[in-house]
Scaffold this motif. Sequence first.
Motif, PDB file in Angstrom:
ATOM      1  N   LEU A 218      40.163 -19.595  38.242  1.00 43.20           N
ATOM      2  CA  LEU A 218      39.127 -20.274  37.467  1.00 43.20           C
ATOM      3  C   LEU A 218      39.654 -20.694  36.096  1.00 43.20           C
ATOM      4  N   PHE A 219      40.469 -19.853  35.501  1.00 41.57           N
ATOM      5  CA  PHE A 219      41.082 -20.154  34.210  1.00 41.57           C
ATOM      6  C   PHE A 219      41.977 -21.386  34.330  1.00 41.57           C
ATOM      7  N   LEU A 220      42.771 -21.447  35.398  1.00 45.25           N
ATOM      8  CA  LEU A 220      43.692 -22.570  35.582  1.00 45.25           C
ATOM      9  C   LEU A 220      42.947 -23.872  35.865  1.00 45.25           C
ATOM     10  N   ILE A 221      41.903 -23.828  36.685  1.00 49.53           N
ATOM     11  CA  ILE A 221      41.220 -25.076  37.006  1.00 49.53           C
ATOM     12  C   ILE A 221      40.340 -25.575  35.863  1.00 49.53           C
ATOM     13  N   SER A 222      39.968 -24.683  34.955  1.00 53.67           N
ATOM     14  CA  SER A 222      39.144 -25.126  33.832  1.00 53.67           C
ATOM     15  C   SER A 222      39.984 -25.675  32.681  1.00 53.67           C
ATOM     16  N   SER A 223      41.297 -25.423  32.677  1.00 50.80           N
ATOM     17  CA  SER A 223      42.142 -25.968  31.609  1.00 50.80           C
ATOM     18  C   SER A 223      42.281 -27.474  31.814  1.00 50.80           C
ATOM     19  N   GLU A 224      42.267 -28.207  30.716  1.00 50.81           N
ATOM     20  CA  GLU A 224      42.232 -29.659  30.822  1.00 50.81           C
ATOM     21  C   GLU A 224      43.452 -30.316  30.199  1.00 50.81           C
TER      22      GLU A 224
ATOM     23  N   LYS B 250      40.405 -39.181  27.395  1.00 50.53           N
ATOM     24  CA  LYS B 250      40.261 -38.811  28.806  1.00 50.53           C
ATOM     25  C   LYS B 250      40.574 -37.332  28.948  1.00 50.53           C
ATOM     26  N   GLN B 251      39.581 -36.561  29.443  1.00 46.74           N
ATOM     27  CA  GLN B 251      39.729 -35.123  29.649  1.00 46.74           C
ATOM     28  C   GLN B 251      39.723 -34.873  31.147  1.00 46.74           C
ATOM     29  N   LYS B 252      40.873 -34.427  31.668  1.00 45.94           N
ATOM     30  CA  LYS B 252      41.038 -34.281  33.111  1.00 45.94           C
ATOM     31  C   LYS B 252      41.268 -32.819  33.483  1.00 45.94           C
ATOM     32  N   THR B 253      40.441 -32.321  34.423  1.00 48.63           N
ATOM     33  CA  THR B 253      40.625 -30.992  34.989  1.00 48.63           C
ATOM     34  C   THR B 253      40.775 -31.146  36.494  1.00 48.63           C
ATOM     35  N   LEU B 254      41.012 -30.059  37.181  1.00 45.32           N
ATOM     36  CA  LEU B 254      41.075 -30.116  38.640  1.00 45.32           C
ATOM     37  C   LEU B 254      39.717 -30.452  39.241  1.00 45.32           C
ATOM     38  N   LEU B 255      38.659 -30.251  38.479  1.00 48.35           N
ATOM     39  CA  LEU B 255      37.310 -30.498  38.972  1.00 48.35           C
ATOM     40  C   LEU B 255      36.802 -31.907  38.691  1.00 48.35           C
TER      41      LEU B 255
END
Length: 176
Positions: free
Chosen positions: A75-81, A97-102
């Motif tokens: 969760l920590f890794l996917i929330s980092s942008e 542009k703010q890009k995360t895995l989500l």
Amino acid sequence: MYFLQDTNIRIPIAIEIVRSTPTQLLLRVRPIYLWLVGIFVAIAALYLIISYRYEVEQLWLLYLLLGGWLVLTFLFLISSEVITCRFDKVLGMMTLKQKTLLGTKVTKYPLWEIRQVGLDKLVSSYRVVILFHDGNYVFLPGYYSSEKNTKQHAVLSIAKFLNIEALFDLSLAVKS
């Protein structure tokens, strides 16, 4: 990617100037340190799960704890942008542009609304802040880190590109 050259240790820098032309400035912020810590924690948890050899009754607790550790790390890794900030004089816009895995979030601001750019300070940690005429502001990145020199360089590059004032050692932490 840029690296610190003044030491024998080559440390990846999280904020970099990707392109600088008379009409365009492109910055990218990557949470490299966060990714490295997350990967290390995940590998350590996997190693503990694989190498743990105790009584069967205690294994469920170990698996529960380490499984939770892995889930939190994920969760920590996917929330980092990854943040890309483009200043374009031709379009007269700053595109953030703010890009995360989500997903990806794109926000645009007119360049004429930018009043100043500065370095927000909290104890010995820093982050780049863009201040607007209406009192609002945007942080690049949203978290503090100790990379003062690279962030000062980014602040000076933005200020020079936009021909605006650069401020250092601001204290906006209470407002964020």
